[in-house]
Scaffold this motif. Structure first.
Motif, PDB file in Angstrom:
ATOM      1  N   GLY A  46       0.833  -1.196   0.000  1.00  0.00           N
ATOM      2  CA  GLY A  46       0.000   0.000   0.000  1.00  0.00           C
ATOM      3  C   GLY A  46       0.868   1.245   0.000  1.00  0.00           C
TER       4      GLY A  46
ATOM      5  N   TRP B 192      -3.477  -5.626  -0.016  1.00  0.00           N
ATOM      6  CA  TRP B 192      -3.384  -4.188  -0.241  1.00  0.00           C
ATOM      7  C   TRP B 192      -4.207  -3.447   0.801  1.00  0.00           C
ATOM      8  CZ3 TRP B 192      -6.785  -1.590  -4.456  1.00  0.00           C
ATOM      9  CH2 TRP B 192      -6.549  -0.210  -4.494  1.00  0.00           C
TER      10      TRP B 192
ATOM     11  N   ASP C 116      -5.839  -0.394   1.187  1.00  0.00           N
ATOM     12  CA  ASP C 116      -6.319   0.646   0.281  1.00  0.00           C
ATOM     13  C   ASP C 116      -6.851   1.829   1.085  1.00  0.00           C
ATOM     14  OD1 ASP C 116      -7.367   2.166  -1.758  1.00  0.00           O
ATOM     15  OD2 ASP C 116      -8.984   0.761  -2.248  1.00  0.00           O
TER      16      ASP C 116
ATOM     17  N   GLU D 173      -1.526   8.317  -7.339  1.00  0.00           N
ATOM     18  CA  GLU D 173      -2.343   8.009  -8.520  1.00  0.00           C
ATOM     19  C   GLU D 173      -1.610   7.082  -9.483  1.00  0.00           C
ATOM     20  OE1 GLU D 173      -5.473   8.660  -8.666  1.00  0.00           O
ATOM     21  OE2 GLU D 173      -5.479   9.965  -6.900  1.00  0.00           O
TER      22      GLU D 173
ATOM     23  N   ARG E 135       0.669   4.799  -8.662  1.00  0.00           N
ATOM     24  CA  ARG E 135       0.829   3.468  -8.074  1.00  0.00           C
ATOM     25  C   ARG E 135      -0.486   2.716  -7.899  1.00  0.00           C
ATOM     26  NH1 ARG E 135       5.263   4.592  -3.283  1.00  0.00           N
ATOM     27  NH2 ARG E 135       7.042   4.993  -4.664  1.00  0.00           N
ATOM     28  N   ARG E 136      -1.571   3.420  -7.754  1.00  0.00           N
ATOM     29  CA  ARG E 136      -2.862   2.808  -7.437  1.00  0.00           C
ATOM     30  C   ARG E 136      -3.244   1.656  -8.386  1.00  0.00           C
ATOM     31  NH1 ARG E 136      -6.786   3.412  -4.017  1.00  0.00           N
ATOM     32  NH2 ARG E 136      -8.932   3.093  -4.663  1.00  0.00           N
ATOM     33  N   PRO E 137      -3.104   1.804  -9.698  1.00  0.00           N
ATOM     34  CA  PRO E 137      -3.462   0.670 -10.578  1.00  0.00           C
ATOM     35  C   PRO E 137      -2.613  -0.579 -10.319  1.00  0.00           C
ATOM     36  CG  PRO E 137      -3.267   2.700 -11.851  1.00  0.00           C
ATOM     37  CD  PRO E 137      -2.756   3.009 -10.476  1.00  0.00           C
TER      38      PRO E 137
ATOM     39  N   TYR F 280      -1.291  -1.371  -7.287  1.00  0.00           N
ATOM     40  CA  TYR F 280      -1.763  -1.929  -6.012  1.00  0.00           C
ATOM     41  C   TYR F 280      -3.007  -2.787  -6.233  1.00  0.00           C
ATOM     42  CZ  TYR F 280       1.191   1.512  -3.490  1.00  0.00           C
ATOM     43  OH  TYR F 280       2.224   2.257  -2.999  1.00  0.00           O
ATOM     44  N   GLN F 281      -3.815  -2.435  -7.219  1.00  0.00           N
ATOM     45  CA  GLN F 281      -5.040  -3.179  -7.497  1.00  0.00           C
ATOM     46  C   GLN F 281      -4.767  -4.610  -7.957  1.00  0.00           C
ATOM     47  OE1 GLN F 281      -7.263  -0.675 -10.204  1.00  0.00           O
ATOM     48  NE2 GLN F 281      -7.682   0.839  -8.624  1.00  0.00           N
ATOM     49  N   LEU F 282      -3.531  -4.927  -8.271  1.00  0.00           N
ATOM     50  CA  LEU F 282      -3.157  -6.281  -8.675  1.00  0.00           C
ATOM     51  C   LEU F 282      -3.029  -7.237  -7.486  1.00  0.00           C
ATOM     52  CD1 LEU F 282      -0.408  -5.384 -11.319  1.00  0.00           C
ATOM     53  CD2 LEU F 282      -2.801  -6.015 -11.755  1.00  0.00           C
TER      54      LEU F 282
ATOM     55  N   ARG G 148      -7.849  -7.050  -1.076  1.00  0.00           N
ATOM     56  CA  ARG G 148      -7.908  -5.606  -0.836  1.00  0.00           C
ATOM     57  C   ARG G 148      -8.640  -5.365   0.474  1.00  0.00           C
ATOM     58  NH1 ARG G 148     -12.338  -1.941  -2.968  1.00  0.00           N
ATOM     59  NH2 ARG G 148     -11.613   0.159  -2.486  1.00  0.00           N
TER      60      ARG G 148
ATOM     61  N   GLN H  60     -10.088  -2.245   2.640  1.00  0.00           N
ATOM     62  CA  GLN H  60     -10.420  -0.819   2.600  1.00  0.00           C
ATOM     63  C   GLN H  60     -10.055  -0.182   3.940  1.00  0.00           C
ATOM     64  OE1 GLN H  60     -11.846   0.786  -0.192  1.00  0.00           O
ATOM     65  NE2 GLN H  60     -11.203   2.562   0.980  1.00  0.00           N
TER      66      GLN H  60
END
Length: 178
Positions: free
Chosen positions: A11, A104, A106, A137, A139-141, A143-145, A149, A151
């Motif tokens: 994260g 992650w 998030d 912004e 790195r966010r895509p 992290y989605q891997l 996740r 929250q």
């Protein structure tokens, strides 16, 4: 619950990786390794110092080498990565190769920035709000891997995050043995 492989916490800076990883390792009674701390011990300088003195590419090479060596030892049950370790494809490949489960945290940028601003820790890649937001912004895509996740909201307790994480791990097909 006994994880089959290491649980890797990822994260953005300030999302709470180290605190959450520490509590997760305590609850599961497995060894925690904070990758940034391991690098500091190994190199005699913090990641921030390495980035400032040698540049980010040199630091990333050290980070990747340290992660690979750590995974090869098969001793860590929980690994807290630095905020940028996950962005390197080589690191993600090592994490897959060693059957790690990536989790992650998030957290919204505003939560991370509030923690970054009040932290005494040096953040050479996030010195200003705009610099940190661009990095967030970008790195966010990636992290989605992650496999799982979690929250994060600003008012969450570490206990709630770890409880959610354990719940997510028990539902993940290859994460645990009974």
């Amino acid at each position: 619950m006994k994880p089959q492989g290491p649980i890797v916490i990822i994260g953005f800076m300030g999302c709470g990786k180290t605190k959450v990883a520490r509590e997760l390792a305590r609850r599961l009674n497995i060894l925690l390794v904070d990758l940034d701390e391991k690098i500091t011990q190994r190199e005699g300088r913090s990641p921030a110092q390495l980035i400032v003195e040698n540049g980010e590419p040199a630091f990333r090479a050290i980070e990747t080498q340290t992660l690979r060596e750590l995974l090869q030892t098969k001793t860590a049950g929980v690994i807290a990565l630095g905020g940028g370790a996950w962005i390197e494809e080589t690191n993600r490949a090592f994490i897959r190769e060693y059957s790690c489960i990536s989790v992650w945290l998030d957290a919204p940028f505003e939560v991370c920035w509030a923690r970054i601003e009040t932290s005494a820790e040096a953040r050479p890649l996030g010195k200003t709000r705009s610099q940190a937001q661009v990095l967030y912004e970008r790195r966010r895509p990636l992290y989605q891997l992650a496999d799982i996740r979690i929250q994060v909201r600003g008012h969450d307790t570490v206990d709630r995050l770890v409880t959610d994480m354990i719940s997510g791990l028990t539902r993940f097909p290859r994460s645990c043995q009974s």
